[in-house]
Design a protein around this motif. Structure first.
Motif, PDB file in Angstrom:
ATOM      1  N   GLU A   1       0.799  -1.331   0.085  1.00 51.06           N
ATOM      2  CA  GLU A   1       0.203  -0.068  -0.037  1.00 51.06           C
ATOM      3  C   GLU A   1       0.903   1.108  -0.106  1.00 51.06           C
ATOM      4  OE1 GLU A   1      -3.445   0.209   2.461  1.00 51.06           O
ATOM      5  OE2 GLU A   1      -3.719  -2.181   2.588  1.00 51.06           O
ATOM      6  N   ASP A   2       2.203   0.999   0.068  1.00 49.06           N
ATOM      7  CA  ASP A   2       3.247   2.298  -0.142  1.00 49.06           C
ATOM      8  C   ASP A   2       3.246   2.484  -1.533  1.00 49.06           C
ATOM      9  OD1 ASP A   2       4.992   4.166  -0.080  1.00 49.06           O
ATOM     10  OD2 ASP A   2       6.329   3.313   1.249  1.00 49.06           O
ATOM     11  N   VAL A   3       2.393   3.229  -2.089  1.00 56.38           N
ATOM     12  CA  VAL A   3       2.146   3.424  -3.649  1.00 56.38           C
ATOM     13  C   VAL A   3       3.289   3.752  -4.353  1.00 56.38           C
ATOM     14  CG1 VAL A   3       0.776   4.013  -5.501  1.00 56.38           C
ATOM     15  CG2 VAL A   3      -0.586   3.277  -3.619  1.00 56.38           C
ATOM     16  N   ASP A   4       3.781   5.297  -3.633  1.00 56.62           N
ATOM     17  CA  ASP A   4       4.884   5.767  -4.188  1.00 56.62           C
ATOM     18  C   ASP A   4       6.250   4.811  -4.257  1.00 56.62           C
ATOM     19  OD1 ASP A   4       3.134   7.899  -4.249  1.00 56.62           O
ATOM     20  OD2 ASP A   4       4.411   9.247  -3.285  1.00 56.62           O
ATOM     21  N   ALA A   5       6.581   4.187  -3.348  1.00 64.18           N
ATOM     22  CA  ALA A   5       7.763   3.249  -3.410  1.00 64.18           C
ATOM     23  C   ALA A   5       7.559   2.127  -4.333  1.00 64.18           C
ATOM     24  CB  ALA A   5       7.904   2.966  -1.811  1.00 64.18           C
ATOM     25  N   VAL A   6       6.233   1.501  -4.218  1.00 70.18           N
ATOM     26  CA  VAL A   6       6.146   0.491  -5.248  1.00 70.18           C
ATOM     27  C   VAL A   6       6.277   1.025  -6.674  1.00 70.18           C
ATOM     28  CG1 VAL A   6       4.288  -1.001  -6.066  1.00 70.18           C
ATOM     29  CG2 VAL A   6       4.714  -0.706  -3.593  1.00 70.18           C
ATOM     30  N   VAL A   7       5.836   2.000  -6.864  1.00 70.35           N
ATOM     31  CA  VAL A   7       5.970   2.377  -8.227  1.00 70.35           C
ATOM     32  C   VAL A   7       7.512   2.905  -8.583  1.00 70.35           C
ATOM     33  CG1 VAL A   7       5.282   4.616  -9.983  1.00 70.35           C
ATOM     34  CG2 VAL A   7       3.689   3.293  -8.486  1.00 70.35           C
ATOM     35  N   ARG A   8       8.080   3.505  -7.747  1.00 74.24           N
ATOM     36  CA  ARG A   8       9.663   3.774  -7.910  1.00 74.24           C
ATOM     37  C   ARG A   8      10.570   2.622  -8.163  1.00 74.24           C
ATOM     38  NH1 ARG A   8       8.486   8.090  -3.964  1.00 74.24           N
ATOM     39  NH2 ARG A   8       8.454  10.137  -5.238  1.00 74.24           N
ATOM     40  N   ASP A   9      10.196   1.533  -7.214  1.00 67.73           N
ATOM     41  CA  ASP A   9      10.699   0.310  -7.490  1.00 67.73           C
ATOM     42  C   ASP A   9      10.493  -0.391  -8.678  1.00 67.73           C
ATOM     43  OD1 ASP A   9      11.545   0.377  -4.888  1.00 67.73           O
ATOM     44  OD2 ASP A   9      10.385  -1.091  -4.096  1.00 67.73           O
ATOM     45  N   ALA A  10       9.253  -0.112  -9.369  1.00 63.33           N
ATOM     46  CA  ALA A  10       8.924  -1.058 -10.519  1.00 63.33           C
ATOM     47  C   ALA A  10       9.794  -0.272 -11.540  1.00 63.33           C
ATOM     48  CB  ALA A  10       7.495  -0.898 -10.618  1.00 63.33           C
ATOM     49  N   VAL A  11       9.928   0.870 -11.645  1.00 58.39           N
ATOM     50  CA  VAL A  11      10.487   1.736 -12.735  1.00 58.39           C
ATOM     51  C   VAL A  11      12.114   1.596 -12.641  1.00 58.39           C
ATOM     52  CG1 VAL A  11      11.199   3.876 -13.513  1.00 58.39           C
ATOM     53  CG2 VAL A  11       8.822   3.623 -12.958  1.00 58.39           C
ATOM     54  N   GLU A  12      12.702   1.746 -11.570  1.00 56.26           N
ATOM     55  CA  GLU A  12      14.116   1.218 -11.463  1.00 56.26           C
ATOM     56  C   GLU A  12      14.299   0.036 -11.625  1.00 56.26           C
ATOM     57  OE1 GLU A  12      15.266   2.243  -7.520  1.00 56.26           O
ATOM     58  OE2 GLU A  12      14.661   4.563  -7.823  1.00 56.26           O
ATOM     59  N   LEU A  13      13.679  -0.979 -11.404  1.00 54.91           N
ATOM     60  CA  LEU A  13      13.878  -2.389 -11.704  1.00 54.91           C
ATOM     61  C   LEU A  13      13.695  -2.715 -13.134  1.00 54.91           C
ATOM     62  CD1 LEU A  13      11.968  -4.071  -9.085  1.00 54.91           C
ATOM     63  CD2 LEU A  13      14.481  -4.365  -8.904  1.00 54.91           C
ATOM     64  N   ALA A  14      12.750  -2.114 -13.945  1.00 59.85           N
ATOM     65  CA  ALA A  14      12.436  -2.585 -15.163  1.00 59.85           C
ATOM     66  C   ALA A  14      13.836  -1.574 -15.890  1.00 59.85           C
ATOM     67  CB  ALA A  14      11.379  -1.518 -15.673  1.00 59.85           C
TER      68      ALA A  14
ATOM     69  N   ASP B   1      10.584   5.435 -22.327  1.00 63.55           N
ATOM     70  CA  ASP B   1       9.481   6.256 -22.310  1.00 63.55           C
ATOM     71  C   ASP B   1       8.094   5.756 -21.553  1.00 63.55           C
ATOM     72  OD1 ASP B   1      10.870   8.436 -22.848  1.00 63.55           O
ATOM     73  OD2 ASP B   1      10.468   8.598 -24.795  1.00 63.55           O
ATOM     74  N   LEU B   2       8.078   4.521 -22.180  1.00 63.61           N
ATOM     75  CA  LEU B   2       6.745   3.528 -21.698  1.00 63.61           C
ATOM     76  C   LEU B   2       6.882   3.263 -20.286  1.00 63.61           C
ATOM     77  CD1 LEU B   2       6.283   0.930 -24.732  1.00 63.61           C
ATOM     78  CD2 LEU B   2       4.781   2.964 -24.031  1.00 63.61           C
ATOM     79  N   VAL B   3       8.215   2.916 -19.783  1.00 65.87           N
ATOM     80  CA  VAL B   3       8.424   2.315 -18.572  1.00 65.87           C
ATOM     81  C   VAL B   3       7.988   3.754 -17.774  1.00 65.87           C
ATOM     82  CG1 VAL B   3      10.029   1.644 -16.797  1.00 65.87           C
ATOM     83  CG2 VAL B   3       9.707   0.547 -19.088  1.00 65.87           C
ATOM     84  N   ARG B   4       8.655   4.877 -18.059  1.00 69.79           N
ATOM     85  CA  ARG B   4       8.402   6.097 -17.251  1.00 69.79           C
ATOM     86  C   ARG B   4       6.972   6.619 -17.217  1.00 69.79           C
ATOM     87  NH1 ARG B   4      14.022   6.876 -19.009  1.00 69.79           N
ATOM     88  NH2 ARG B   4      15.427   6.780 -17.253  1.00 69.79           N
ATOM     89  N   SER B   5       6.283   6.043 -18.228  1.00 68.45           N
ATOM     90  CA  SER B   5       4.937   6.592 -18.030  1.00 68.45           C
ATOM     91  C   SER B   5       4.199   6.041 -17.065  1.00 68.45           C
ATOM     92  CB  SER B   5       4.252   5.999 -19.297  1.00 68.45           C
ATOM     93  OG  SER B   5       4.045   4.795 -19.356  1.00 68.45           O
ATOM     94  N   VAL B   6       4.713   4.864 -16.359  1.00 71.38           N
ATOM     95  CA  VAL B   6       4.198   4.433 -15.224  1.00 71.38           C
ATOM     96  C   VAL B   6       4.126   5.383 -13.944  1.00 71.38           C
ATOM     97  CG1 VAL B   6       4.373   2.985 -13.414  1.00 71.38           C
ATOM     98  CG2 VAL B   6       4.585   2.088 -15.859  1.00 71.38           C
TER      99      VAL B   6
ATOM    100  N   GLU C   1       7.569  -9.720  -7.480  1.00 73.36           N
ATOM    101  CA  GLU C   1       9.342  -9.130  -7.495  1.00 73.36           C
ATOM    102  C   GLU C   1       9.634  -7.761  -7.688  1.00 73.36           C
ATOM    103  OE1 GLU C   1       8.404 -13.227  -8.243  1.00 73.36           O
ATOM    104  OE2 GLU C   1       7.870 -11.590  -9.775  1.00 73.36           O
ATOM    105  N   GLY C   2       8.289  -6.939  -7.859  1.00 71.81           N
ATOM    106  CA  GLY C   2       8.423  -5.519  -8.020  1.00 71.81           C
ATOM    107  C   GLY C   2       8.447  -5.090  -9.364  1.00 71.81           C
TER     108      GLY C   2
END
Length: 342
Positions: free
Chosen positions: A106-119, A215-220, A286-287
């Protein structure tokens, strides 16, 4: 520097000196470690050099230049921390990364940042992108495949039915770009792919396929600026039907992910103005990002010619991060100088 600081007992100093000898990261650091060890064994005081020697085999030059701190329970376990660095055990192994979604989804900001960095850091992936509207003017579905084995190459292809035109783009040798076309085989059975260097006149600009994918990844990250509170919907199934087999590979068709919903402001490529749109984002256990869907109704343009509500949609499916992906770069003997006629 030897003997400049007290570390603890003679055993600790000796251990530091031994670590330097075993690591051998820097000759000078090793000598300093040996001196620190000798000093510790003799009098119970090891210098900073002994500690640096112990860590030189693990962190090399960073250990010599970095700030060393022994924190709390680390003294008992032998875990040394370099400032602004991951925890390092005395065996030299970094602690595994745990994505936020696994501990606090539920920590949305951290989840999104993780997802972008990992991708963005992944060594391989496949991706399906489809932007469309219910009033015509759709973009063609786009397939991305990327692998760094044996060298970094990204494949981007756009399809109309089974027929597609694409490019293989080596990141470290852009002059080695190869174009390709997928079309029904001349035998009438299945599809075949032909490769060529010069796509000929009238071809769309090549662009930068890797930058387009990023750019697609960062659109998240648009989720970070959501215009309504983001709702965590829990963990559930992620759509897989209609995804091409070349992108799915051997991945289990029963994808699951953590789902987030809300609204954001989206720039659709085929519409001039930003549009407030609803979104659904799925993130893997896995994030990594798994699926991102954005759908909006442009202001002031509410209906299509048929009277339906004018709707713009972007669908992106991210797949096979850090798995085996065959980009399919051909041998030179398979590449034509110009595009062959079907």
């Amino acid at each position: 520097m030897v003997g400049a600081g007290s570390v603890g007992s003679g055993a600790a100093g000796a251990g530091a000196g031994a670590g330097a000898g075993a690591g051998g990261g820097l000759a000078s650091a090793g000598a300093m470690g040996a001196a620190g060890g000798a000093s510790g064994a003799a009098g119970g005081a090891a210098g900073v050099g002994g500690v640096i020697g112990a860590l030189s085999g693990v962190k090399g030059v960073v250990a010599v230049l970095g700030t060393l701190t022994l924190i709390g329970g680390g003294a008992a376990t032998g875990a040394w921390f370099l400032r602004d660095d991951a925890p390092v055990s005395e065996e030299g192994t970094e602690e595994p990364f745990t994505p936020t979604v696994a501990v606090d989804p539920e920590d949305v900001d951290a989840v999104v940042r993780d997802a972008v960095e990992l991708a963005l850091a992944a060594t391989s992936f496949t991706t399906y992108e489809f932007a469309y509207a219910n009033s015509g003017g759709d973009f063609l579905p786009t397939h991305y495949l990327y692998s760094e084995d044996p060298r970094p190459v990204i494949s981007r292809a756009r399809y109309l039915g089974p027929t597609g035109i694409g490019v293989l783009f080596p990141l470290e040798a852009a002059e080695d770009v190869v174009h390709f076309q997928d079309h029904p085989a001349t035998t009438g059975e299945g599809m075949e792919r032909v490769f060529y260097r010069d796509p000929g006149p009238g071809t769309d600009p090549l662009g930068d396929p890797r930058a387009e994918w990023e750019d697609l990844v960062r659109s998240v990250e648009g989720v970070l600026d959501a215009t309504t509170p983001v709702v965590y919907e829990g963990r559930g199934a992620v759509r897989t039907e209609f995804l091409p087999l070349e992108l799915l590979g051997d991945e289990d068709s029963d994808r699951v992910g953590h789902q987030y919903t809300g609204t954001l402001v989206q720039d659709f490529r085929f519409y001039d103005d930003p549009v407030e749109a609803g979104f659904d984002l799925w993130v893997t256990d896995e994030g990594y990002p798994s699926r991102f869907v954005v759908e909006g109704v442009p202001a002031g343009d509410p209906e299509t010619d048929s009277g339906d509500v004018h709707t713009l949609t972007l669908e992106v499916d991210f797949l096979r991060f850090n798995q085996s992906v065959d980009v399919g770069f051909p041998d030179e003997s398979e590449i034509h100088a110009t595009r062959p006629r079907p």
